[in-house]
Design a protein around this motif. Structure first.
Motif, short mmCIF file in Angstrom:
data_model
loop_
_atom_site.label_atom_id
_atom_site.label_comp_id
_atom_site.label_asym_id
_atom_site.label_seq_id
_atom_site.Cartn_x
_atom_site.Cartn_y
_atom_site.Cartn_z
N SER A 40 6.65 4.74 -6.99
CA SER A 40 6.17 5.65 -5.96
C SER A 40 7.06 6.90 -5.93
O SER A 40 8.21 6.86 -6.34
CB SER A 40 6.21 4.95 -4.60
N LEU A 41 6.49 8.00 -5.45
CA LEU A 41 7.29 9.23 -5.30
C LEU A 41 8.51 8.97 -4.42
O LEU A 41 9.56 9.59 -4.59
CB LEU A 41 6.43 10.33 -4.68
N HIS A 42 8.38 8.02 -3.47
CA HIS A 42 9.51 7.67 -2.60
C HIS A 42 10.72 7.26 -3.45
O HIS A 42 11.86 7.62 -3.15
CB HIS A 42 9.16 6.46 -1.72
N PHE B 246 1.35 8.80 2.96
CA PHE B 246 2.53 8.70 2.10
C PHE B 246 3.61 7.83 2.76
O PHE B 246 4.23 6.99 2.10
CB PHE B 246 3.08 10.09 1.79
N THR C 222 2.82 6.59 -9.26
CA THR C 222 1.50 6.26 -8.75
C THR C 222 1.32 6.91 -7.39
O THR C 222 2.28 7.09 -6.65
CB THR C 222 1.33 4.72 -8.61
N GLU D 168 2.83 4.37 2.07
CA GLU D 168 2.64 3.99 0.66
C GLU D 168 3.52 2.79 0.29
O GLU D 168 4.68 2.74 0.69
CB GLU D 168 3.00 5.18 -0.24
#
Lengths: 233, 233
Positions: free
Chosen positions: B171-173, A230, B209, A233
């Motif tokens: 992105s989750l970020h 992550f 994603t 990512e």
């Protein structure tokens, strides 16, 4: 579009194994001239043409070759004390390959519940997880290795050991530098012996914490691997 | 120090069930007067004194009560299309509880491989994972729920849907704000139907994603949950 596996696909013309031949011809109903993708497990993906759509031995020919398919710019090495329950290790290997791992070493520690480990089944699981996750590389799966052999082996500069005790532990956020190769060491259910942690730290391993709850070995391994992927990512 | 479970421990004196009584008295050899910890599954952990060390029915009395034990300042809700293979869902629940989840909803989608789901076994798995990971709260485990019922239910502001298609995914970020409650929606192996994604986006879900590889449903769920917990570490 499924991915098949053959270690020698780059040599040109190969026969898929019985199971993949059946899947290709009987299940997917592919025919002569149809296209399939075949990975060699070392990072190369070939677009292939079916030469003979035989459900027992499907012959394919490489038409186009793509090296370093979806290759990441970093390598992650997971070194884990194997659990007594083999299903948990097999599950870990499947998930680790899906999420992204380049090297896997079962490490035998003082408190290990298991001293030997057959890796042939793990190889099979890694192959199907590689295909499932549309990758072209298999992780290197080492045989059971003693902790001291691991520590004296050639490891990346970023060395992390997940440890439940001690107050000098940092978070992966603080320790891991994005984009770098890393090895993560996960101990057995009984955790590492203090002497093992000392030995690991002498070998350049930094103790990290994964939070204040107690995770099973395979959960800790997967959580740490997810976090490293992550971060990248 | 193991944690036992009894939903009514805060009422004062309770009998542990047969399995826990056996574990407490036969395996751990604890005796009258010894201390044990008992969680009520709703966030309260009680330090208890053993009143009767009966291997069939061990009676314990709460001595000290700690509310909100290891409670996190945020809640994570995992909403996942159940896989055909029940073992994969059970595995997911075990791992999700260890890593940290507050609510779990099996969501029935157009491409779902499973329309019904027994949750009683999932409850048992959640209890043992809660004890294993030294937590005092159990996640709320809902019965199988249709996607539209989920979307019209009371959900946290942060709503994320993991989707394999589309170029507007982030992105989750980028999407998740640390410290906030969130719900993560994970689709079936066949992914969501475009109409389902549209419906989810109307309901305030942001497509995210998890990278360019294809993850199994339970792997995607665990990876996303690990990432959200890691962001909050």
């Amino acid at each position: 579009m499924p991915i098949f596996y053959h270690p020698d696909i780059t040599s040109g013309i190969v026969s898929l194994d019985a199971e993949e031949s059946r899947h290709c011809v009987k299940v997917l109903r592919l025919r002569e001239g149809d296209s399939v993708s075949v990975a060699d497990g070392r990072g190369t993906l070939c677009r292939c043409r079916i030469v003979s759509a035989d459900a027992r031995e499907c012959v394919v020919e490489a038409v186009e070759t793509e090296e370093h398919y979806r290759q990441r710019p970093f390598r992650l090495h997971l070194a884990v004390a194997p659990t007594k329950n083999m299903a948990r290790i097999e599950w870990l290997v499947e998930k680790a390959v899906e999420i992204g791992v380049d090297e896997f070493t079962p490490v035998i520690c003082q408190h290990s519940e298991r001293g030997v480990l057959k890796t042939d089944r793990l190889e099979k699981i890694a192959i199907s997880a590689m295909k499932q996750s549309l990758r072209a590389s298999l992780p290197v799966i080492h045989g059971a290795t003693s902790l001291s052999d691991l520590l004296s082996s050639n490891l990346p500069q970023q060395r992390l050991v997940c440890y439940c005790e001690g107050n000098q532990r940092q978070s992966l956020h603080q320790v891991y530098a994005r984009g770098h190769d890393a090895v993560v060491l996960i101990g057995p259910e009984g955790d590492f012996a203090p002497s093992e942690i000392a030995h690991a730290m002498e070998a350049g391993f930094v103790p990290v914490t994964l939070g204040d709850t107690r995770l099973r070995t395979e959960t800790a391994a997967l959580y740490a691997l997810s976090a490293l992927n992550f971060i990248n990512e």
